[in-house]
Scaffold this motif. Structure first.
Motif, PDB file in Angstrom:
ATOM      1  N   LYS A  73      38.977  43.301  41.452  1.00 24.52           N
ATOM      2  CA  LYS A  73      37.871  44.236  41.715  1.00 24.52           C
ATOM      3  C   LYS A  73      37.135  44.536  40.414  1.00 24.52           C
ATOM      4  O   LYS A  73      37.000  43.668  39.565  1.00 24.52           O
ATOM      5  CB  LYS A  73      38.444  45.516  42.352  1.00 24.52           C
ATOM      6  CG  LYS A  73      39.169  45.231  43.665  1.00 24.52           C
ATOM      7  CD  LYS A  73      39.709  46.508  44.263  1.00 24.52           C
ATOM      8  CE  LYS A  73      40.881  46.214  45.164  1.00 24.52           C
ATOM      9  NZ  LYS A  73      41.503  47.415  45.692  1.00 24.52           N
ATOM     10  N   TRP A 131      42.998  39.661  44.853  1.00 26.06           N
ATOM     11  CA  TRP A 131      41.649  40.195  45.023  1.00 26.06           C
ATOM     12  C   TRP A 131      41.342  41.052  43.807  1.00 26.06           C
ATOM     13  O   TRP A 131      41.870  42.145  43.650  1.00 26.06           O
ATOM     14  CB  TRP A 131      41.506  41.003  46.314  1.00 26.06           C
ATOM     15  CG  TRP A 131      40.068  41.324  46.591  1.00 26.06           C
ATOM     16  CD1 TRP A 131      39.432  42.498  46.383  1.00 26.06           C
ATOM     17  CD2 TRP A 131      39.077  40.428  47.137  1.00 26.06           C
ATOM     18  NE1 TRP A 131      38.107  42.405  46.736  1.00 26.06           N
ATOM     19  CE2 TRP A 131      37.859  41.134  47.210  1.00 26.06           C
ATOM     20  CE3 TRP A 131      39.086  39.084  47.553  1.00 26.06           C
ATOM     21  CZ2 TRP A 131      36.681  40.555  47.690  1.00 26.06           C
ATOM     22  CZ3 TRP A 131      37.915  38.523  48.031  1.00 26.06           C
ATOM     23  CH2 TRP A 131      36.732  39.261  48.097  1.00 26.06           C
ATOM     24  N   THR A 176      47.386  42.176  44.508  1.00 25.47           N
ATOM     25  CA  THR A 176      47.944  40.818  44.536  1.00 25.47           C
ATOM     26  C   THR A 176      49.288  40.784  45.262  1.00 25.47           C
ATOM     27  O   THR A 176      50.061  41.744  45.202  1.00 25.47           O
ATOM     28  CB  THR A 176      48.078  40.235  43.101  1.00 25.47           C
ATOM     29  OG1 THR A 176      48.538  38.879  43.183  1.00 25.47           O
ATOM     30  CG2 THR A 176      49.028  41.025  42.220  1.00 25.47           C
ATOM     31  N   GLY A 204      36.495  44.102  50.353  1.00 25.45           N
ATOM     32  CA  GLY A 204      37.642  43.247  50.045  1.00 25.45           C
ATOM     33  C   GLY A 204      38.515  43.033  51.267  1.00 25.45           C
ATOM     34  O   GLY A 204      38.558  43.882  52.157  1.00 25.45           O
ATOM     35  N   VAL A 217      44.196  34.447  49.869  1.00 25.79           N
ATOM     36  CA  VAL A 217      42.917  34.792  49.233  1.00 25.79           C
ATOM     37  C   VAL A 217      43.072  34.682  47.713  1.00 25.79           C
ATOM     38  O   VAL A 217      44.117  35.060  47.181  1.00 25.79           O
ATOM     39  CB  VAL A 217      42.569  36.269  49.575  1.00 25.79           C
ATOM     40  CG1 VAL A 217      41.439  36.786  48.699  1.00 25.79           C
ATOM     41  CG2 VAL A 217      42.231  36.448  51.046  1.00 25.79           C
ATOM     42  N   ASN A 218      42.059  34.168  47.048  1.00 28.79           N
ATOM     43  CA  ASN A 218      42.008  34.256  45.580  1.00 28.79           C
ATOM     44  C   ASN A 218      40.535  34.290  45.149  1.00 28.79           C
ATOM     45  O   ASN A 218      39.882  33.250  45.107  1.00 28.79           O
ATOM     46  CB  ASN A 218      42.736  33.077  44.925  1.00 28.79           C
ATOM     47  CG  ASN A 218      42.769  33.210  43.411  1.00 28.79           C
ATOM     48  OD1 ASN A 218      42.065  34.045  42.836  1.00 28.79           O
ATOM     49  ND2 ASN A 218      43.576  32.400  42.748  1.00 28.79           N
ATOM     50  N   ASN A 219      40.026  35.473  44.848  1.00 25.64           N
ATOM     51  CA  ASN A 219      38.605  35.549  44.491  1.00 25.64           C
ATOM     52  C   ASN A 219      38.357  35.256  43.000  1.00 25.64           C
ATOM     53  O   ASN A 219      37.262  35.464  42.511  1.00 25.64           O
ATOM     54  CB  ASN A 219      37.971  36.884  44.925  1.00 25.64           C
ATOM     55  CG  ASN A 219      38.454  38.065  44.113  1.00 25.64           C
ATOM     56  OD1 ASN A 219      39.508  38.010  43.498  1.00 25.64           O
ATOM     57  ND2 ASN A 219      37.701  39.145  44.109  1.00 25.64           N
ATOM     58  N   LEU A 255      43.063  45.310  40.546  1.00 25.65           N
ATOM     59  CA  LEU A 255      43.294  44.210  41.493  1.00 25.65           C
ATOM     60  C   LEU A 255      44.379  44.529  42.521  1.00 25.65           C
ATOM     61  O   LEU A 255      45.125  45.512  42.375  1.00 25.65           O
ATOM     62  CB  LEU A 255      43.645  42.921  40.741  1.00 25.65           C
ATOM     63  CG  LEU A 255      44.842  42.890  39.775  1.00 25.65           C
ATOM     64  CD1 LEU A 255      46.179  42.747  40.498  1.00 25.65           C
ATOM     65  CD2 LEU A 255      44.682  41.719  38.814  1.00 25.65           C
TER      66      LEU A 255
END
Ligand code: C5P
Length: 286
Positions: free
Chosen positions: A16, A14, A28, A191, A214-216, A26
């Motif tokens: 940011k 994720w 992770t 998030g 999740v992987n934004n 981030l």
């Protein structure tokens, strides 16, 4: 002398806001897998570093992270460099989001520190790792970890259930810089909490684990590489498989709890896609 240099998968990423130093903040969750490179190295008496590699995309000069790690080691340990030759047998594709270069450098650093009877403390090793990159610190220990900051702050280690991965390589050398530069952070969107994935990795079902992945950076990655987008849509749409991107790409992965299932899907996908596909498992570094 020889060692194994494992790849990593981002099970949670994720990204940011962009910070003043140009990096993004981030969260992770990374895991080492038993797919990786083999590194052979020797000490000689010519005082220089030399690198050989079977992959033409890998630089063989001082821009290689392994070279930098060797220089950092001798400098910090205050030992004069006797001369080191390194041969990298590369299996991890370059620009795959699997941390190949970072793993090579940090596992080289660990091998040197062990060989010279640990002149560097954990803190010193951590500082060198952070000077080499953002996903480098993780390779000092490997396993399954939650990291924060720009990817260099270890937060929590998890005893995860063993998983089986199917890695699909689109044949694209993804530029991390470019993917991050295309990333748009939506401040208004809260998030996801990585603790759900951490919990599921300890005791959840495969379905629950997959639902917490999740992987934004995915949109930014497929936005940069049209062929990867097509492949992603093909696997997730036509093939109806849950598929994910590791880090800033380009490797795609599917997740299983049984090796047999992964073997079956590998066969199915190989018939339809002209891509390299490999099976890997959760791996603990020694
Ligand atoms: O530090 P590393 O070499 O892994 O990062 C490559 C590039 O990815 C950086 O130069 C930066 O553009 C981007 N990046 C970022 N935020 C992070 C990690 C990487 O913007 N947390």
């Amino acid at each position: 002398m020889k060692f194994f240099s494992p790849a990593k998968i981002n099970l949670f990423l994720w990204v940011k806001e962009k910070r003043k130093d140009g990096y993004h903040e981030l969260e992770t969750v990374m895991q080492t897998i038993d797919f990786g490179d083999e590194i052979e190295w020797n000490i000689h008496d010519r005082g220089q570093i030399s690198i050989e590699c079977n992959c033409p995309e890998v630089p063989l000069d001082s821009s290689n992270l392994v070279w930098k790690a060797i220089e950092f080691f001798f400098q910090e340990a205050r030992i004069s460099n006797p001369g080191i030759s390194v041969r990298i047998n590369k299996k991890i594709p370059v620009g795959a989001g699997l941390g190949g270069g970072s793993s090579n450098a940090i596992r080289m650093l660990v091998a040197l520190n062990r060989h010279f009877n640990c002149p560097l403390s954990e803190t010193q090793m951590g500082l060198i790792a952070n000077a080499l990159g953002s996903d480098t610190h993780f390779f000092l220990k490997g396993g399954t970890w939650l990291y924060r900051g720009r990817g260099e702050i270890p937060v929590q280690e998890i005893d995860a259930v063993p998983l089986v991965y199917l890695l699909i390589f689109p044949g694209i050398n993804s530029s991390t810089k470019m993917v991050y530069s295309r990333f748009i952070f939506d401040l208004t969107k809260p998030g996801p909490d990585p603790s759900l994935l951490l919990l599921k990795l300890k005791q959840g079902s495969l379905k629950e684990i997959k639902n917490a992945i999740v992987n934004n950076l995915t949109d930014a990655f497929v936005g940069c590489y049209h062929d990867a987008e097509e492949l992603f849509i093909k696997i997730s749409g036509e093939e109806k498989k849950q598929v994910f991107v590791s880090g800033s790409g380009s490797a795609l992965f599917c997740l299983f709890d049984k090796e047999q299932e992964a073997i079956k899907m590998k066969g199915e996908l190989e018939k339809r896609l002209n891509k390299t596909i490999v099976i890997a498992r959760t791996y603990q570094c020694s």
